[in-house]
Write a protein that holds these residues in place. Structure first.
Motif, PDB file in Angstrom:
ATOM      1  N   GLY A 196       0.814  -1.208   0.000  1.00 61.04           N
ATOM      2  CA  GLY A 196       0.000   0.000   0.000  1.00 61.04           C
ATOM      3  C   GLY A 196       0.847   1.257   0.000  1.00 61.04           C
ATOM      4  N   ALA A 197       0.293   2.322  -0.577  1.00 55.62           N
ATOM      5  CA  ALA A 197       0.927   3.642  -0.560  1.00 55.62           C
ATOM      6  C   ALA A 197      -0.133   4.681  -0.226  1.00 55.62           C
ATOM      7  N   LEU A 198       0.267   5.752   0.437  1.00 55.56           N
ATOM      8  CA  LEU A 198      -0.660   6.754   0.950  1.00 55.56           C
ATOM      9  C   LEU A 198      -0.723   7.981   0.046  1.00 55.56           C
ATOM     10  N   LYS A 199      -1.929   8.511  -0.089  1.00 60.95           N
ATOM     11  CA  LYS A 199      -2.137   9.786  -0.763  1.00 60.95           C
ATOM     12  C   LYS A 199      -2.256  10.866   0.301  1.00 60.95           C
ATOM     13  N   PHE A 200      -1.314  11.815   0.279  1.00 63.52           N
ATOM     14  CA  PHE A 200      -1.288  12.880   1.273  1.00 63.52           C
ATOM     15  C   PHE A 200      -1.930  14.155   0.720  1.00 63.52           C
ATOM     16  N   SER A 201      -2.306  15.033   1.653  1.00 62.38           N
ATOM     17  CA  SER A 201      -2.894  16.310   1.264  1.00 62.38           C
ATOM     18  C   SER A 201      -1.880  17.150   0.492  1.00 62.38           C
ATOM     19  N   ASP A 202      -2.383  17.867  -0.493  1.00 59.33           N
ATOM     20  CA  ASP A 202      -1.523  18.774  -1.263  1.00 59.33           C
ATOM     21  C   ASP A 202      -1.402  20.140  -0.596  1.00 59.33           C
ATOM     22  N   HIS A 203      -2.171  20.356   0.461  1.00 61.94           N
ATOM     23  CA  HIS A 203      -2.196  21.675   1.092  1.00 61.94           C
ATOM     24  C   HIS A 203      -2.247  21.528   2.612  1.00 61.94           C
ATOM     25  N   SER A 268       2.526  -4.232  -6.185  1.00 58.86           N
ATOM     26  CA  SER A 268       3.895  -3.821  -5.866  1.00 58.86           C
ATOM     27  C   SER A 268       3.890  -2.388  -5.368  1.00 58.86           C
ATOM     28  N   ASP A 269       4.988  -2.005  -4.748  1.00 57.16           N
ATOM     29  CA  ASP A 269       5.139  -0.640  -4.246  1.00 57.16           C
ATOM     30  C   ASP A 269       5.081   0.357  -5.396  1.00 57.16           C
ATOM     31  N   ALA A 270       5.742   0.036  -6.495  1.00 54.20           N
ATOM     32  CA  ALA A 270       5.766   0.954  -7.640  1.00 54.20           C
ATOM     33  C   ALA A 270       4.369   1.179  -8.186  1.00 54.20           C
ATOM     34  N   LEU A 271       3.582   0.109  -8.313  1.00 56.07           N
ATOM     35  CA  LEU A 271       2.218   0.246  -8.828  1.00 56.07           C
ATOM     36  C   LEU A 271       1.330   1.030  -7.861  1.00 56.07           C
ATOM     37  N   ALA A 272       1.508   0.792  -6.561  1.00 56.46           N
ATOM     38  CA  ALA A 272       0.710   1.523  -5.574  1.00 56.46           C
ATOM     39  C   ALA A 272       0.995   3.019  -5.658  1.00 56.46           C
ATOM     40  N   ARG A 273       2.238   3.366  -5.855  1.00 59.45           N
ATOM     41  CA  ARG A 273       2.603   4.790  -5.935  1.00 59.45           C
ATOM     42  C   ARG A 273       2.112   5.418  -7.248  1.00 59.45           C
ATOM     43  N   LYS A 274       2.089   4.644  -8.324  1.00 61.22           N
ATOM     44  CA  LYS A 274       1.520   5.155  -9.569  1.00 61.22           C
ATOM     45  C   LYS A 274       0.025   5.399  -9.400  1.00 61.22           C
ATOM     46  N   LYS A 421       1.600  -4.597   3.247  1.00 60.58           N
ATOM     47  CA  LYS A 421       2.681  -3.754   3.775  1.00 60.58           C
ATOM     48  C   LYS A 421       2.426  -2.315   3.348  1.00 60.58           C
ATOM     49  N   VAL A 422       2.593  -1.384   4.274  1.00 60.34           N
ATOM     50  CA  VAL A 422       2.544   0.045   3.960  1.00 60.34           C
ATOM     51  C   VAL A 422       3.812   0.671   4.498  1.00 60.34           C
ATOM     52  N   ARG A 423       4.571   1.293   3.624  1.00 56.90           N
ATOM     53  CA  ARG A 423       5.827   1.922   4.058  1.00 56.90           C
ATOM     54  C   ARG A 423       5.892   3.350   3.559  1.00 56.90           C
ATOM     55  N   LEU A 424       6.629   4.166   4.282  1.00 56.33           N
ATOM     56  CA  LEU A 424       6.841   5.554   3.891  1.00 56.33           C
ATOM     57  C   LEU A 424       8.204   5.714   3.245  1.00 56.33           C
ATOM     58  N   THR A 425       8.271   6.543   2.210  1.00 56.50           N
ATOM     59  CA  THR A 425       9.568   6.981   1.718  1.00 56.50           C
ATOM     60  C   THR A 425      10.132   7.993   2.715  1.00 56.50           C
ATOM     61  N   ARG A 426      11.388   8.345   2.563  1.00 54.45           N
ATOM     62  CA  ARG A 426      11.966   9.341   3.469  1.00 54.45           C
ATOM     63  C   ARG A 426      11.245  10.676   3.348  1.00 54.45           C
ATOM     64  N   ASP A 427      10.897  11.089   2.139  1.00 50.09           N
ATOM     65  CA  ASP A 427      10.180  12.355   1.970  1.00 50.09           C
ATOM     66  C   ASP A 427       8.847  12.314   2.706  1.00 50.09           C
ATOM     67  N   GLU A 428       8.119  11.184   2.585  1.00 45.28           N
ATOM     68  CA  GLU A 428       6.837  11.049   3.267  1.00 45.28           C
ATOM     69  C   GLU A 428       7.005  11.001   4.772  1.00 45.28           C
ATOM     70  N   SER A 429       8.037  10.323   5.223  1.00 49.12           N
ATOM     71  CA  SER A 429       8.292  10.236   6.660  1.00 49.12           C
ATOM     72  C   SER A 429       8.519  11.619   7.251  1.00 49.12           C
ATOM     73  N   ILE A 430       9.343  12.406   6.596  1.00 44.15           N
ATOM     74  CA  ILE A 430       9.644  13.747   7.105  1.00 44.15           C
ATOM     75  C   ILE A 430       8.381  14.608   7.130  1.00 44.15           C
TER      76      ILE A 430
END
Length: 858
Positions: A196-203, A268-274, A421-430
């Motif tokens: 899984g990958a998360l969609k975060f707020s743009d604002h 896959s992680d790549a597909l979830a992020r796409k 599995k849901v993981r954060l990239t470093r950018d998302e973590s920060i």
């Protein structure tokens, strides 16, 4: 194309642009190379050897390895694996371990080229590699030891001992950490697992009108898109105040850029992020509230329905007007500290799977029992249907207390009935997890003509960001430690936590106390200058002793070690020319009317297998080693027989691993558990005790709430104490930090030294280089490289001096050491810089030019 991987020829027919790290982890099944920041190339955790060079595999394309040899720790050979593992374990060069396999490969390349490297050579070679735990010195020791053994073709033996309290017992399972054999959550592979990958707020502040998931749902390989309406139970989460929605629903307003709007689950992680990139959101964008002082004004937009003041603490003691009038000297100033990133090397990740009509969660958080409660609430399940297993994590420092990915992974796995599995990239973590509080402090401090402190008056205002997290408690700690390690008869202390649309701020090592110490210790020096007092003597004369009172009105009944830490640095203080000194005090345990409690259990499973269950998080600090040592100390059982587990199924409940309390609480609980076991061992062998179980418990439920009308104030059951001396060179650069710390009882000298060296590294970065800059509610950068974390060659010499003044309640007299290590650092640095150039610093970080400072003319 062909290349060699760990001595075997491999044929690769895939994408030549694929990062080597992705190939190693996802196709070759080699997990020793860790993903700490990919593709930022900032942390070095993914370092591997390519031919005779160390490379960062996250930015090394597969096209580059054609016809070449790639080596990871798995391919070092048995001899070098053992040398590196035993060197790092013996020297204490491994704590959480996430960065160490990369450091081993960097070191292997160095030793191949330079069989006798100097410490400076090693530090320079490690420039691409970050470590947040150790302070690097023990890593350098480890590499030196390994290099010498390899040069002489000798073995490195682990230290031998009985594992008892006071011994240098090797860290529990540390060899696996060194070689990358420990599986962190992102290393877990389960059959049929989805990602899984998360969609975060743009604002940072915007009303969400519509979330359009239609395009994402239609993508090949995408299984399901979740939004807030899919959450089965209550989506409002939070450690103390449930004000943080796990996902923002349509029609609601976001509060920061880390708010989650949707979860995409794919093959896959790549597909979830796409898929996440295809989710379209229609917003009504609003102006964010980003200044904490503006947020307190009556006409400020309300971030939460009740307003923007999260909490206010206030205490006063004595006649302030009389104290000010009678003071011979008064120093005052406004001080400001900055937001900083924890910088743990392992970004957040959770794996969950269906389990017995419920859910099983593999968590890298800081409290599996708190995770269980929140996941059960989200899924509307009884607690017994939620099992949370701790995966010892790659560093936490307070930043992994709040839920990040646990709820999302659990929800997806439960509703889809497959592992997720849901993981954060470093950018998302920060962008997502809470940070250290920026705090504004207005301090006023007085003393009499003899140099005795007369009063402290201070107001703290802290930016707690979008959600409460533990912000009210952080400001409470600033207030409770406002008078530092000193006896002050009159106090007036106010502390306010404020909501803004900035990133949330919560727990971080020091927890509001290092902020107050920076301001207060700076003014102690100003009083000394006004009155012509010696700075060491002034601190010694005013230091807390048994029978003295803290800022909250608590009488220290025993264990006051501040003066002993001052005495420990006296010779070094007298010998130094340009020097800064500061003291520190830090609570052990949450206190403030909240119970500090731990259960623990010892089970005899076989003559050579003893299982210890407890609830505290192993995140590099060594709590599992502490548990092992206590049982060894109490019973004489061989440490090699002891296995340690942290799993909610054991029901050995503990709270969040915070407030420097794990050693104290698990130690006392295990001493209790071992009482009957000790008696049984006098008449029975372990063989005869197989199948028996021994339960232990320790609880402090008698601390008092702030402001409670009680006869005796007990804010915390225990405190630790410290003095740090910062010495500058002739160019004004920091040359050495001498740190004397009262641990009550040092359980394990190697772990004690490592904790303090790591704390000082973090405290020095806080003082001179680290900052996470916000611009209009957004981080200016989410690059780890830009956070200002110091690297090996930037660290000065450190001398750790252990002091042992027993605590009345600690196991064997022990006190917490995890946080106190950075409480005095910024204040000591500020005072040293002032002595050098005459400039009083009121704001962190205090930048030091690469070529040093200009000396003042006296």
């Amino acid at each position: 194309m062909k290349f060699t991987l760990n001595g075997e020829i491999v044929e690769y027919e895939g994408d030549p642009e694929l990062p080597l790290l992705t190939y190693l982890r996802e196709e070759a099944g080699i997990l020793s190379a860790k993903d700490g920041c990919a593709p930022q190339a900032a942390c070095g955790c993914c370092t591997v050897q390519l031919e005779d060079k160390a490379v960062l595999s996250c930015v090394t394309k597969m096209s580059r390895v054609k016809g070449k040899a790639v080596t990871t720790t798995e391919g070092l050979g048995e001899y070098r694996q053992e040398v590196f593992a035993n060197s790092f374990v013996s020297c204490g060069g491994v704590q959480c371990g996430f960065c160490i396999p990369g450091i081993v490969m960097q070191s292997n390349v160095l030793i191949n080229k330079n069989p006798e490297p100097s410490r400076a050579d090693i530090e320079k070679a490690l420039t691409p590699n970050l470590c947040r735990c150790t302070g690097y010195k023990k890593i350098v020791d480890s590499v030196e030891m390994a290099a010498e053994a390899i040069r002489k073709e000798e073995e490195v033996k682990l230290p031998e001992g009985n594992g008892r309290i006071g011994s240098r017992q090797p860290k529990y399972h540390a060899a696996d950490l060194v070689l990358g054999r420990h599986h962190y959550t992102d290393d877990i592979r389960l059959p049929g697992m989805k990602v899984g990958a998360l969609k975060f707020s743009d604002h940072p502040r915007a009303t969400v009108r519509k979330i359009d998931i239609s395009a994402a749902e239609k993508m090949d390989g995408v299984i399901r898109i979740f939004t807030a309406k899919d959450i089965p139970g209550d989506r409002q989460i939070g450690l103390i105040k449930q004000d943080w929605p796990m996902m923002i629903a349509e029609g609601e307003t976001t509060r920061y850029v880390g708010d989650v709007l949707a979860l995409a689950v794919a093959e896959s992680d790549a597909l979830a992020r796409k898929a996440v990139a295809e989710i379209e959101v229609d917003y009504d964008v609003l102006e964010p509230v980003t200044d904490m002082h503006e947020a307190l004004k009556p006409d400020a937009p309300k971030i939460h329905p009740q307003g923007n003041q999260l909490s206010r603490s206030y205490t006063s003691r004595g006649d302030m007007a009389a104290a000010e009038t009678s003071s011979a000297y008064i120093a005052q100033g406004i001080f400001e500290t900055q937001m900083i990133e924890h910088g743990f090397m392992e970004p957040e990740c959770t794996v969950a799977r269906p389990f017995d009509d419920g859910i099983e969660v593999f968590s890298s958080g800081q409290g599996v029992f708190d995770d269980r409660k929140q996941v059960a609430k989200i899924l509307e399940l009884p607690l017994e249907k939620v099992r949370v297993i701790l995966v010892p994590n790659g560093g936490g420092f307070g930043g992994k207390e709040d839920l990040t990915t646990q709820g999302h992974a659990a929800m997806a796995a439960y509703l889809m009935q497959v592992p997720v599995k849901v993981r954060l990239t470093r950018d998302e973590s920060i962008a997502m997890h809470p940070k250290r509080h920026p705090i504004w402090m207005d301090y006023r401090v007085g003393c009499d003509a003899n140099g005795k402190l007369t009063f402290v008056k201070v107001k703290f205002v802290g930016d707690t960001g979008a959600y409460a997290s533990v912000g009210m408690k952080v400001l409470e700690r600033s207030a409770g430690h406002a008078t530092g390690a000193y006896n002050v008869p009159v106090t007036d202390v106010e502390a306010i936590a404020v909501y803004t649309n900035n990133l949330p701020c919560g727990a971080m090592r020091g927890f509001g106390v290092n902020q107050s110490a920076f301001g207060f210790e700076s003014l102690i020096d100003e009083l000394c200058e006004q009155g012509g007092f010696d700075r060491w003597q002034f601190r010694y004369d005013n230091a807390l002793q048994d029978g003295d009172m803290t800022a909250t009105g608590q009488i220290i009944e025993g264990g006051a070690g501040a003066r002993q830490t001052l005495l420990a640095v006296k010779d070094a203080y007298d010998a130094a020319e340009y020097k800064g000194i500061a003291c520190g005090i830090k609570n052990t345990g949450i206190g403030n009317g909240m119970p500090d409690e731990s259960k623990a259990r010892v089970q005899i499973l076989a003559p050579d297998k003893v299982l210890v269950d407890h609830g505290w998080t192993e995140m590099g600090q060594g709590v599992n080693t502490v548990a092992q040592q206590v049982v060894c100390n109490e019973t004489g059982i061989d440490p090699g027989c002891i296995e340690v587990r942290v799993d909610t199924v054991s029901e050995q409940e503990a709270g969040m691993t915070t407030a420097s309390r794990a050693t104290s609480l698990v130690g006392n609980a295990l001493i209790d558990a071992c009482k009957q076991l000790k008696e049984d061992l006098q008449t029975h062998s372990l063989d005869e005790l197989v199948g028996r179980s021994y339960e232990g418990h320790f609880c402090v439920d008698w601390t008092t709430k702030p402001g409670a009308m009680v006869e005796k104030v007990y804010t915390h059951y225990s405190y630790s104490y410290a003095t740090q001396l910062v010495t500058l060179g002739d160019d004004g650069r920091i040359q050495k930090i001498t740190a004397a710390h009262d641990a009550g009882k040092i359980f394990n000298p190697t772990l004690f030294e490592g904790q303090l060296e790591g704390s000082i590294h973090m405290g020095l970065g806080y003082a001179i280089s680290e900052e996470l800059v916000m611009e209009n509610g957004r981080p200016k950068t989410t690059r780890l490289r830009d956070c200002g974390i110091l690297r090996a060659k930037e660290m000065p010499e450190m001398e750790i001096i252990g002091v042992e003044v027993p605590d009345p309640y600690g196991p064997y007299g022990a006190k917490g050491v995890g946080e106190i290590g950075l409480v005095p650092t910024a204040g000591a640095v500020a005072n040293a810089l002032y002595q050098y150039d005459g400039v009083r610093r009121h704001k962190l970080p205090m930048r030091i030019p690469k070529r040093g400072l200009k000396k003042r003319v006296v």
